[in-house]
Scaffold this active site. Structure first.
Site, PDB file in Angstrom:
ATOM      1  N   ASP A   3      36.532  38.169  46.991  1.00 34.42           N
ATOM      2  CA  ASP A   3      36.584  37.087  46.001  1.00 34.42           C
ATOM      3  C   ASP A   3      35.164  36.620  45.688  1.00 34.42           C
ATOM      4  O   ASP A   3      34.308  36.605  46.565  1.00 34.42           O
ATOM      5  CB  ASP A   3      37.392  35.907  46.568  1.00 34.42           C
TER       6      ASP A   3
ATOM      7  N   TYR B 142      41.641  36.417  27.900  1.00 32.74           N
ATOM      8  CA  TYR B 142      42.592  36.627  28.997  1.00 32.74           C
ATOM      9  C   TYR B 142      43.666  37.631  28.589  1.00 32.74           C
ATOM     10  O   TYR B 142      43.886  38.639  29.266  1.00 32.74           O
ATOM     11  CB  TYR B 142      43.219  35.281  29.366  1.00 32.74           C
TER      12      TYR B 142
ATOM     13  N   GLN C 288      46.012  60.450  33.365  1.00 37.45           N
ATOM     14  CA  GLN C 288      44.883  61.375  33.385  1.00 37.45           C
ATOM     15  C   GLN C 288      44.551  61.867  34.793  1.00 37.45           C
ATOM     16  O   GLN C 288      44.181  63.016  34.976  1.00 37.45           O
ATOM     17  CB  GLN C 288      43.664  60.642  32.785  1.00 37.45           C
TER      18      GLN C 288
HETATM   19  P1  NAD Z   1      43.396  31.808  40.773  1.00 32.74           P
HETATM   20  O1  NAD Z   1      42.398  31.416  39.747  1.00 32.74           O
HETATM   21  O2  NAD Z   1      43.772  30.803  41.813  1.00 32.74           O
HETATM   22  O3  NAD Z   1      42.951  33.127  41.521  1.00 32.74           O
HETATM   23  C1  NAD Z   1      42.109  34.106  40.964  1.00 32.74           C
HETATM   24  C2  NAD Z   1      41.095  34.502  42.025  1.00 32.74           C
HETATM   25  O4  NAD Z   1      40.248  35.531  41.497  1.00 32.74           O
HETATM   26  C3  NAD Z   1      40.183  33.346  42.422  1.00 32.74           C
HETATM   27  O5  NAD Z   1      40.109  33.283  43.822  1.00 32.74           O
HETATM   28  C4  NAD Z   1      38.844  33.725  41.803  1.00 32.74           C
HETATM   29  O6  NAD Z   1      37.737  33.160  42.488  1.00 32.74           O
HETATM   30  C5  NAD Z   1      38.888  35.225  41.840  1.00 32.74           C
HETATM   31  N1  NAD Z   1      38.026  35.894  40.867  1.00 32.74           N
HETATM   32  C6  NAD Z   1      37.895  35.613  39.548  1.00 32.74           C
HETATM   33  N2  NAD Z   1      37.016  36.474  38.993  1.00 32.74           N
HETATM   34  C7  NAD Z   1      36.592  37.321  39.977  1.00 32.74           C
HETATM   35  C8  NAD Z   1      35.686  38.411  40.027  1.00 32.74           C
HETATM   36  N3  NAD Z   1      35.037  38.831  38.927  1.00 32.74           N
HETATM   37  N4  NAD Z   1      35.514  39.037  41.209  1.00 32.74           N
HETATM   38  C9  NAD Z   1      36.163  38.625  42.341  1.00 32.74           C
HETATM   39  N5  NAD Z   1      37.021  37.594  42.349  1.00 32.74           N
HETATM   40  C10 NAD Z   1      37.237  36.950  41.176  1.00 32.74           C
HETATM   41  O7  NAD Z   1      44.697  32.296  39.974  1.00 32.74           O
HETATM   42  P2  NAD Z   1      46.123  32.757  40.495  1.00 32.74           P
HETATM   43  O8  NAD Z   1      47.106  31.890  39.843  1.00 32.74           O
HETATM   44  O9  NAD Z   1      46.121  32.912  41.960  1.00 32.74           O
HETATM   45  O10 NAD Z   1      46.234  34.179  39.797  1.00 32.74           O
HETATM   46  C11 NAD Z   1      46.067  35.397  40.503  1.00 32.74           C
HETATM   47  C12 NAD Z   1      46.337  36.560  39.558  1.00 32.74           C
HETATM   48  O11 NAD Z   1      47.668  36.480  39.066  1.00 32.74           O
HETATM   49  C13 NAD Z   1      45.411  36.591  38.334  1.00 32.74           C
HETATM   50  O12 NAD Z   1      45.063  37.914  38.051  1.00 32.74           O
HETATM   51  C14 NAD Z   1      46.287  36.032  37.235  1.00 32.74           C
HETATM   52  O13 NAD Z   1      45.897  36.535  35.983  1.00 32.74           O
HETATM   53  C15 NAD Z   1      47.658  36.515  37.656  1.00 32.74           C
HETATM   54  N6  NAD Z   1      48.711  35.651  37.089  1.00 32.74           N
HETATM   55  C16 NAD Z   1      48.936  34.394  37.581  1.00 32.74           C
HETATM   56  C17 NAD Z   1      49.923  33.604  37.013  1.00 32.74           C
HETATM   57  C18 NAD Z   1      50.216  32.223  37.517  1.00 32.74           C
HETATM   58  O14 NAD Z   1      51.090  31.548  36.967  1.00 32.74           O
HETATM   59  N7  NAD Z   1      49.607  31.726  38.549  1.00 32.74           N
HETATM   60  C19 NAD Z   1      50.673  34.083  35.935  1.00 32.74           C
HETATM   61  C20 NAD Z   1      50.393  35.350  35.452  1.00 32.74           C
HETATM   62  C21 NAD Z   1      49.431  36.134  36.052  1.00 32.74           C
END
Ligand code: NAD
Ligand code: UDP
Ligand code: UDP
Length: 322
Positions: A33, A145, A162
């Protein structure tokens, strides 16, 4: 043999729950992270476990490690955070996906992509089925996004076709629970924090727009069931709770469960805010034998208890505004 799982975005809201469950099942977990929206505090309780390792790293840069499976969750998920640095958001989804696919290709291991219901945009098909291609604005404030996640799906399926890779794509619908970031602007955390503090509940637009909320424990189970499918099972598969409600109904429920004196105020609806969202989970039911089990009120009560405790610890006093 102990399975080594890489969880990118592992110190975020969903990622931290996934790390916890994987450890409980005996896996070794490498949590990667960059702490953009995630917090060390989310995984601090796991740090003394020998099978858990935390690495600060941005997945837009290559990563050379040895693991047996990858859950790719890294990406800010709330509109205020993913719109804060939209170019980095797209890079995280697209370049990050390429790096995680490259890693999985070298190691010949399965890789799961946390995609999203946002790939359907402002949907004209309701409820949303996986075969629906979506209604997405490519140049709006949500596009970094939505289009980033859509391109990541494209990359996953192209690597599959692929390079014959074992990919799994899940489309996550609105998920809530303990360890949501208190300031990340998502509707459940906003309403719960506002209600606990006796502040106004901020509804954007009329409150007639709908969402369907899944408790995080249910989602994590669905993620692990997807990873456990046979090689060749790619998805995409919707994971979410098909119980649909309006944002106005959610506001009333939260106020009632908290026992708050907060009143509801209305402000402008953000651009491109989807009017309706509800997953069709027939595929998940049939192919994964999965469906959510935690009723929304039960999940909300657990979420309220989490935020109540967090806010009390932050202020050192009772935070109820009622
Ligand atoms: P969150 O923001 O709490 O978690 C995302 C994590 O990714 C964070 O810990 C952040 O620091 C880390 N991160 C961001 N960019 C990064 C990078 N470049 N390199 C390394 N780490 C990075 O969000 P979440 O709700 O826990 O979501 C987790 C995943 O689930 C995401 O991919 C999100 O798109 C997907 N998602 C979540 C929801 C929801 O309702 N919570 C819905 C659809 C999809
Ligand atoms: N990559 C990585 N870790 C690995 C293998 C690859 O981070 O263990 C990254 C590497 O930076 C590369 C990307 O994944 O750019 C895509 O890898 P792939 O093998 O598909 O492409 P190539 O290396 O041929 O560009
Ligand atoms: N929303 C709201 N008040 C808030 C935060 C969000 O009315 O304080 C609305 C938002 O406009 C959207 C819904 O609640 O219609 C869900 O918003 P969220 O950001 O949680 O998720 P997403 O829009 O990505 O589904």
């Amino acid at each position: 043999m102990t399975k080594r799982s890489l969880v990118t975005g592992g110190s975020g809201f969903i990622g931290s729950h996934l790390c916890e469950r994987l450890l409980a099942q005996g896996h070794e977990v490498l949590c990667v992270d960059n702490f953009f929206t995630g917090r060390r505090a989310n995984v601090e309780h796991l740090l003394d476990q020998k099978r858990f390792e935390l690495l600060r790293h941005d997945i837009t840069f290559p990563l050379y490690v040895e693991v047996d499976e990858i859950y790719n969750l890294a990406c800010p998920a709330s509109p205020i955070h993913y719109q804060f640095d939209p170019v980095q958001t797209t890079k995280t989804s697209v370049v990050g996906a390429i790096n995680m696919l490259g890693l999985a290709k070298r190691l010949k291991i399965p890789v799961l992509q946390a995609s999203t219901s946002e790939v359907y945009g402002d949907p004209t098909v309701h409820p949303q089925v996986e075969g629906y291609w979506g209604n997405v604005n490519p140049i709006g404030p949500r596009s970094c996004y939505d289009e980033g996640k859509r391109c990541a799906e494209t990359l996953f399926f192209d690597y599959h076709r692929q390079h014959k890779m074992d990919i799994k794509v899940i489309r996550i619908f609105n998920t809530y629970g303990p360890r949501m970031h208190p300031n990340d602007g998502r509707v459940v955390s906003n309403f719960v924090v506002q209600a606990l503090q006796g502040k106004d509940i901020t509804i954007y637009g009329t409150g007639k727009q709908t969402r369907s909320f899944c408790f995080v424990d249910d989602l994590v189970e669905g993620m692990m069931k997807t990873m456990a499918t046979k090689p060749g099972y790619t998805g995409p598969v919707n994971l979410g709770n098909p119980v649909e409600q309006t944002v106005g109904e959610l506001a009333n429920t939260v106020v009632r469960l908290v026992g708050s004196s907060s009143k509801v105020v209305y402000s402008d609806l953000p651009m491109d805010d989807p009017k309706q969202r509800k997953p069709d989970i027939s595929k998940a039911r049939a192919e994964l034998n999965w469906e959510p089990r935690v009723p929304v009120e039960e999940g909300l009560k657990r979420t309220i208890a989490y935020f109540d405790d967090l806010l009390s610890r932050q202020s050192g006093q009772d935070t109820r505004g009622a």
